[in-house]
Design a protein around this motif. Structure first.
Motif, PDB file in Angstrom:
ATOM      1  N   MET A   1       3.260  13.427   8.938  1.00 47.30           N
ATOM      2  CA  MET A   1       2.728  12.138   8.518  1.00 47.30           C
ATOM      3  C   MET A   1       3.398  11.691   7.227  1.00 47.30           C
ATOM      4  O   MET A   1       3.981  12.490   6.509  1.00 47.30           O
ATOM      5  N   VAL A   2       3.323  10.385   6.941  1.00 47.45           N
ATOM      6  CA  VAL A   2       3.914   9.828   5.739  1.00 47.45           C
ATOM      7  C   VAL A   2       2.890   9.861   4.616  1.00 47.45           C
ATOM      8  O   VAL A   2       1.730   9.505   4.814  1.00 47.45           O
ATOM      9  N   VAL A   3       3.317  10.310   3.455  1.00 49.61           N
ATOM     10  CA  VAL A   3       2.422  10.393   2.303  1.00 49.61           C
ATOM     11  C   VAL A   3       2.430   9.063   1.554  1.00 49.61           C
ATOM     12  O   VAL A   3       3.472   8.615   1.086  1.00 49.61           O
ATOM     13  N   LEU A   4       1.267   8.423   1.449  1.00 42.99           N
ATOM     14  CA  LEU A   4       1.136   7.175   0.702  1.00 42.99           C
ATOM     15  C   LEU A   4       0.573   7.472  -0.675  1.00 42.99           C
ATOM     16  O   LEU A   4      -0.291   8.336  -0.831  1.00 42.99           O
ATOM     17  N   THR A   5       1.060   6.765  -1.669  1.00 40.25           N
ATOM     18  CA  THR A   5       0.607   6.982  -3.042  1.00 40.25           C
ATOM     19  C   THR A   5       0.067   5.670  -3.611  1.00 40.25           C
ATOM     20  O   THR A   5       0.179   4.608  -2.996  1.00 40.25           O
ATOM     21  N   ASN A   6      -0.493   5.752  -4.810  1.00 40.82           N
ATOM     22  CA  ASN A   6      -1.025   4.573  -5.490  1.00 40.82           C
ATOM     23  C   ASN A   6      -0.066   4.030  -6.543  1.00 40.82           C
ATOM     24  O   ASN A   6      -0.486   3.376  -7.487  1.00 40.82           O
ATOM     25  N   LEU A   7       1.221   4.304  -6.385  1.00 35.56           N
ATOM     26  CA  LEU A   7       2.191   3.788  -7.335  1.00 35.56           C
ATOM     27  C   LEU A   7       2.217   2.262  -7.271  1.00 35.56           C
ATOM     28  O   LEU A   7       2.216   1.675  -6.187  1.00 35.56           O
ATOM     29  N   PRO A   8       2.221   1.595  -8.423  1.00 36.12           N
ATOM     30  CA  PRO A   8       2.254   0.123  -8.414  1.00 36.12           C
ATOM     31  C   PRO A   8       3.604  -0.374  -7.916  1.00 36.12           C
ATOM     32  O   PRO A   8       4.632   0.283  -8.109  1.00 36.12           O
ATOM     33  N   PRO A   9       3.642  -1.527  -7.270  1.00 33.14           N
ATOM     34  CA  PRO A   9       4.914  -2.081  -6.792  1.00 33.14           C
ATOM     35  C   PRO A   9       5.781  -2.515  -7.964  1.00 33.14           C
ATOM     36  O   PRO A   9       5.277  -2.733  -9.075  1.00 33.14           O
ATOM     37  N   PRO A  10       7.074  -2.660  -7.766  1.00 26.51           N
ATOM     38  CA  PRO A  10       7.947  -3.089  -8.864  1.00 26.51           C
ATOM     39  C   PRO A  10       7.628  -4.513  -9.306  1.00 26.51           C
ATOM     40  O   PRO A  10       7.205  -5.356  -8.506  1.00 26.51           O
ATOM     41  N   THR A  11       7.824  -4.773 -10.574  1.00 22.73           N
ATOM     42  CA  THR A  11       7.563  -6.108 -11.128  1.00 22.73           C
ATOM     43  C   THR A  11       8.819  -6.741 -11.714  1.00 22.73           C
ATOM     44  O   THR A  11       8.857  -7.948 -11.939  1.00 22.73           O
ATOM     45  N   GLU A  12       9.852  -5.935 -11.979  1.00 22.19           N
ATOM     46  CA  GLU A  12      11.090  -6.443 -12.555  1.00 22.19           C
ATOM     47  C   GLU A  12      12.214  -6.374 -11.525  1.00 22.19           C
ATOM     48  O   GLU A  12      12.301  -5.438 -10.743  1.00 22.19           O
ATOM     49  N   GLY A  13      13.083  -7.364 -11.569  1.00 23.39           N
ATOM     50  CA  GLY A  13      14.236  -7.374 -10.678  1.00 23.39           C
ATOM     51  C   GLY A  13      13.879  -7.513  -9.213  1.00 23.39           C
ATOM     52  O   GLY A  13      14.648  -7.095  -8.355  1.00 23.39           O
ATOM     53  N   VAL A  14      12.735  -8.115  -8.902  1.00 26.51           N
ATOM     54  CA  VAL A  14      12.319  -8.292  -7.509  1.00 26.51           C
ATOM     55  C   VAL A  14      13.066  -9.490  -6.920  1.00 26.51           C
ATOM     56  O   VAL A  14      12.908 -10.620  -7.378  1.00 26.51           O
ATOM     57  N   LEU A  30       2.117   2.099   9.934  1.00 24.02           N
ATOM     58  CA  LEU A  30       1.257   2.149   8.754  1.00 24.02           C
ATOM     59  C   LEU A  30       0.431   0.878   8.565  1.00 24.02           C
ATOM     60  O   LEU A  30      -0.337   0.782   7.610  1.00 24.02           O
ATOM     61  N   GLY A  31       0.587  -0.087   9.462  1.00 25.42           N
ATOM     62  CA  GLY A  31      -0.194  -1.307   9.356  1.00 25.42           C
ATOM     63  C   GLY A  31       0.495  -2.378   8.521  1.00 25.42           C
ATOM     64  O   GLY A  31       1.668  -2.268   8.171  1.00 25.42           O
ATOM     65  N   ASP A  32      -0.255  -3.431   8.208  1.00 28.87           N
ATOM     66  CA  ASP A  32       0.290  -4.563   7.463  1.00 28.87           C
ATOM     67  C   ASP A  32       0.227  -4.318   5.958  1.00 28.87           C
ATOM     68  O   ASP A  32      -0.664  -3.618   5.460  1.00 28.87           O
ATOM     69  N   GLY A  33       1.151  -4.928   5.266  1.00 34.76           N
ATOM     70  CA  GLY A  33       1.185  -4.823   3.815  1.00 34.76           C
ATOM     71  C   GLY A  33       2.195  -5.807   3.259  1.00 34.76           C
ATOM     72  O   GLY A  33       2.591  -6.768   3.928  1.00 34.76           O
ATOM     73  N   THR A  34       2.625  -5.574   2.037  1.00 35.04           N
ATOM     74  CA  THR A  34       3.602  -6.435   1.364  1.00 35.04           C
ATOM     75  C   THR A  34       4.861  -5.637   1.057  1.00 35.04           C
ATOM     76  O   THR A  34       4.788  -4.527   0.525  1.00 35.04           O
ATOM     77  N   VAL A  42      13.085  -0.187  -2.872  1.00 32.87           N
ATOM     78  CA  VAL A  42      12.398  -0.946  -1.826  1.00 32.87           C
ATOM     79  C   VAL A  42      10.995  -0.362  -1.727  1.00 32.87           C
ATOM     80  O   VAL A  42      10.832   0.843  -1.519  1.00 32.87           O
ATOM     81  N   ALA A  43       9.976  -1.197  -1.899  1.00 34.51           N
ATOM     82  CA  ALA A  43       8.601  -0.691  -1.921  1.00 34.51           C
ATOM     83  C   ALA A  43       7.740  -1.459  -0.927  1.00 34.51           C
ATOM     84  O   ALA A  43       7.985  -2.634  -0.632  1.00 34.51           O
ATOM     85  N   TRP A  44       6.718  -0.767  -0.414  1.00 29.89           N
ATOM     86  CA  TRP A  44       5.759  -1.391   0.496  1.00 29.89           C
ATOM     87  C   TRP A  44       4.368  -0.900   0.129  1.00 29.89           C
ATOM     88  O   TRP A  44       4.176   0.297  -0.136  1.00 29.89           O
ATOM     89  N   THR A  45       3.398  -1.801   0.079  1.00 28.37           N
ATOM     90  CA  THR A  45       2.016  -1.420  -0.229  1.00 28.37           C
ATOM     91  C   THR A  45       1.074  -2.103   0.754  1.00 28.37           C
ATOM     92  O   THR A  45       1.320  -3.238   1.197  1.00 28.37           O
ATOM     93  N   ASN A  46      -0.013  -1.413   1.108  1.00 26.82           N
ATOM     94  CA  ASN A  46      -1.009  -2.013   1.990  1.00 26.82           C
ATOM     95  C   ASN A  46      -2.070  -2.735   1.167  1.00 26.82           C
ATOM     96  O   ASN A  46      -1.987  -2.780  -0.069  1.00 26.82           O
ATOM     97  N   SER A  47      -3.081  -3.279   1.832  1.00 25.77           N
ATOM     98  CA  SER A  47      -4.106  -4.067   1.134  1.00 25.77           C
ATOM     99  C   SER A  47      -4.934  -3.221   0.173  1.00 25.77           C
ATOM    100  O   SER A  47      -5.552  -3.742  -0.759  1.00 25.77           O
ATOM    101  N   GLY A  48      -4.953  -1.904   0.382  1.00 26.57           N
ATOM    102  CA  GLY A  48      -5.705  -1.019  -0.499  1.00 26.57           C
ATOM    103  C   GLY A  48      -4.915  -0.532  -1.688  1.00 26.57           C
ATOM    104  O   GLY A  48      -5.409   0.279  -2.489  1.00 26.57           O
ATOM    105  N   GLY A  49      -3.670  -0.990  -1.825  1.00 26.57           N
ATOM    106  CA  GLY A  49      -2.845  -0.599  -2.965  1.00 26.57           C
ATOM    107  C   GLY A  49      -2.067   0.686  -2.755  1.00 26.57           C
ATOM    108  O   GLY A  49      -1.381   1.156  -3.662  1.00 26.57           O
TER     109      GLY A  49
END
Length: 228
Positions: A1-14, A30-34, A42-49
């Motif tokens: 399985m893929v390990v998901l973490t609570n790391l915040p998405p990047p904010t600079e250079g996006v 893994l479902g929908d996210g951003t 390259v980062a991806w996060t779901n609705s739960g962060g």
């Protein structure tokens, strides 16, 4: 399985942000996210962060996949040079471990709700990837040109090069050819990953007037960028 973490998405250079994007890692949806395509990763996060990020040096290839016979949805396809699916380790002998190391890779697909976003996603990722050249390739190029005997190096092209591949190299090439082909749009040229069949669409070839002007095969990817 893929390990998901609570790391915040990047904010600079996006360079691109795509909401309502499904992430598929290996065979796991893994479902929908951003999706965030930044200069750092390259980062991806779901609705739960929760989510994951991919570092550019680990990305071997990225492309736009539109062939729904190979995968049911159009997507941004990424091949990683390692296995990030967190499989449980199995006791193996030394020879088996070497074989597993050669086969380790992960396929990641990002599927946007809006298919028109695929090209901007690809372009943003291509630009960011160029900021992270492979250090091993740079070192290899420097050593080659500094070496006085570099003129004696052997280079192979097309079918001749295929004959010099190791069994592991042929297996990797066969896998790539099964999932990706070079651009086949009008004005571009299409060729297989092995380079054996090469054809340019709509060109003037004075040396060989009999050269066919239609591509032999249009691959499943409109765009493809090998990383190393």
């Amino acid at each position: 399985m893929v390990v998901l973490t609570n790391l915040p998405p990047p904010t600079e250079g996006v360079r691109h942000t795509e909401k309502n994007t499904t992430a598929v890692v290996g065979e796991k949806n893994l479902g929908d996210g951003t999706l965030y395509i930044a200069e750092s990763c390259v980062a991806w996060t779901n609705s739960g962060g929760e989510g994951f990020n991919l570092q550019y040096p680990s990305i071997s290839l990225h492309a736009v996949s539109r062939d729904q016979s190979a995968f049911p949805q159009q997507c941004l396809y990424i091949m990683l040079d390692s296995d990030i699916t967190a499989k449980e380790p199995k006791p193996t002998d030394e020879e088996d471990e070497e074989e597993e190391d050669d086969e380790e890779m992960t396929e990641v697909r990002f599927i946007p709700q809006d298919n028109t976003a695929l090209d901007p996603m690809f372009e943003a990722m291509s630009g960011c990837q160029m900021l992270h050249p492979d250090p091993e390739d740079l070192d290899s190029d420097e050593e080659e040109y500094e070496d006085e005997g570099c003129g004696d190096a052997e280079y192979y092209q097309d079918a001749e090069g295929f004959q010099h591949l190791t069994p592991e190299g042929r297996a990797t090439l066969a896998h790539l050819e099964s999932v990706i082909q070079a651009p086949g749009q009008a004005g571009d040229f299409s060729h297989t990953m092995g380079g054996v069949n090469i054809e340019q669409n709509g060109r003037d070839d004075e040396d060989d007037p009999s050269q066919p002007t239609e591509p032999m095969e249009v691959g499943q990817f409109d765009d493809a960028e090998p990383e190393h």
